[in-house]
Design an enzyme around this catalytic site. Structure first.
Site, PDB file in Angstrom:
ATOM      1  N   ASP A 108      48.803  37.830  45.480  1.00  0.00           N
ATOM      2  CA  ASP A 108      49.773  36.765  45.238  1.00  0.00           C
ATOM      3  C   ASP A 108      50.427  37.018  43.887  1.00  0.00           C
ATOM      4  O   ASP A 108      49.788  36.900  42.848  1.00  0.00           O
ATOM      5  CB  ASP A 108      49.042  35.412  45.243  1.00  0.00           C
ATOM      6  N   ASP A 110      53.003  35.695  41.308  1.00  0.00           N
ATOM      7  CA  ASP A 110      53.586  34.389  41.009  1.00  0.00           C
ATOM      8  C   ASP A 110      54.098  34.447  39.574  1.00  0.00           C
ATOM      9  O   ASP A 110      53.317  34.358  38.646  1.00  0.00           O
ATOM     10  CB  ASP A 110      52.467  33.348  41.169  1.00  0.00           C
ATOM     11  N   ASP A 263      47.670  36.279  40.906  1.00  0.00           N
ATOM     12  CA  ASP A 263      46.689  35.205  40.973  1.00  0.00           C
ATOM     13  C   ASP A 263      45.372  35.828  41.461  1.00  0.00           C
ATOM     14  O   ASP A 263      45.233  36.181  42.636  1.00  0.00           O
ATOM     15  CB  ASP A 263      47.188  34.123  41.934  1.00  0.00           C
TER      16      ASP A 263
END
Ligand code: ZN
Length: 364
Positions: A108, A110, A263
């Site tokens: 992930d 981000d 993440d």
């Protein structure tokens, strides 16, 4: 938790209108097969939310049809599936209660606001932070997953997260490799992501992957540092210690290590949920959209992740009075802010998701 007994639709016409838009999208998304149906759905946990990201989870479906019916009925603003396959996905609690079978591997990315961002509000988005998210996706794929792990673009699923990021799933076409990585323990996944974040990089003996990455940075960004010796000798520490510009060299190494905003929990947590492909992101109203590797370069979320039916000129618009000052947002080449009084559904969803103080005059 969202209380099912309170009918928020009756007390808030705007919520009701937003839910109608989500429903309209899901009808389309299901028909066009954009909506991801998690593989082996009976072993997967589903979660969803409206005003909060997750109002409820531990929901299980035995078949695709029941799942799709439920998605349509609920039309959630946030929709998730577990990365994990478990024997008892409906059980509350951790991996030991749910009995873990295997787990998808996904990253992930981000990103935060960048220096070039054109907005003051950290929650807003613009072409610059979206570009940075794409740039980091390229670094992860082109500088790590392909050269260090022998994966090819065919082995990856790249998904725009709907906000300022991307999800990169490892889905090797080789069944044996897929099976191996999906049975990695939490500890092995942790080791994998720590390698990519350079956390266990040992300057006494720099491995070939990291040597290649850092040397590329030296050559491209700081060719005058005098780093030729690093190409042959893996003991970089011994070389750096003798250098007068050791600080500058270390700065470049640290810069190279810190280029990715990943993440870590999405890689490590046993029971982690991740946003469902083909749903909408409740904060932005943008599509959680799969992108082919070769289209990533030209992909612009502010055009291509906007559901076209929510941004058709003269088709549907809302008459609004926006009661707070807003940064600009450009959707499909048109710039919106608090001065607009007639807005398309795409912008209404973004404002609603960001909890903006506004009045919408043409809804009942
Ligand atoms: Zn920005």
């Amino acid at each position: 938790m969202f209380n099912e007994n309170i009918n928020i639709e009756e007390i808030n016409p705007l919520f009701n209108e937003i839910k109608k838009l989500y429903r309209q999208y899901f009808e389309y998304s299901i028909k066009r097969k954009w909506l991801e149906v998690p593989a082996d759905i009976q072993y997967r946990e589903i979660g969803y939310g409206y005003l909060k990201k997750v109002d409820d989870r531990n929901i299980v479906f035995n078949n695709e049809m029941d799942y799709k019916k439920w998605v349509l009925k609920k039309s959630p603003f946030h929709l998730y599936k577990s990365l994990t396959y478990t024997e008892l996905p409906e059980k509350k609690g951790g991996a030991s209660q749910k009995r873990l079978i295997k787990r998808e591997i996904a990253f992930d990315i981000d990103v935060h606001m960048t220096k070039r961002c054109t907005h003051k509000d950290e929650g807003w988005i613009c072409e610059h932070c979206l570009e940075e998210a794409k740039n980091q996706t390229h670094i992860l794929i082109d500088e790590f997953l392909i050269p260090d792990f022998g994966l090819s673009p065919k082995d990856l699923r790249i998904v725009f997260s709907g906000n300022r990021g991307y999800h990169i799933y490892l889905n090797p076409t080789d069944e044996e490799i897929k099976n191996t990585i999906e049975h990695w323990s939490r500890y092995q996944r942790r080791y994998f992501i720590e390698y990519i974040l350079g956390k266990n990089l040992n300057l006494n003996i720099v491995g070939s992957g990291w040597r290649r990455r850092i040397l590329k940075q030296f050559k491209e960004k700081t060719p005058k540092l005098g780093t030729k010796q690093f190409e042959k000798n893996p003991n970089w520490k011994a070389i750096i210690d003798k250098k007068s510009n050791a600080n500058k060299i270390m700065d470049r190494i640290n810069y190279t290590k810190n280029r990715l905003e990943l993440d870590e929990k999405v890689m490590e947590d046993d029971i982690r949920l991740l946003r469902t492909i083909g749903s909408l992101h409740g904060y932005t109203g943008f599509m959680v959209k799969e992108i082919k590797y070769h289209s990533l370069e030209v992909f612009n979320p502010l055009n291509h992740a906007v559901f076209s039916k929510f941004h058709k000129k003269y088709e549907k618009y809302y008459v609004v009075k926006i009661n707070q000052k807003l940064d600009d947002l450009t959707i499909n080449g048109e710039t919106y802010n608090h001065k607009n009084t007639e807005i398309p559904p795409s912008y209404l969803l973004f404002l609603f998701g960001h909890n903006i103080d506004m009045e919408v005059k043409n809804i009942q």
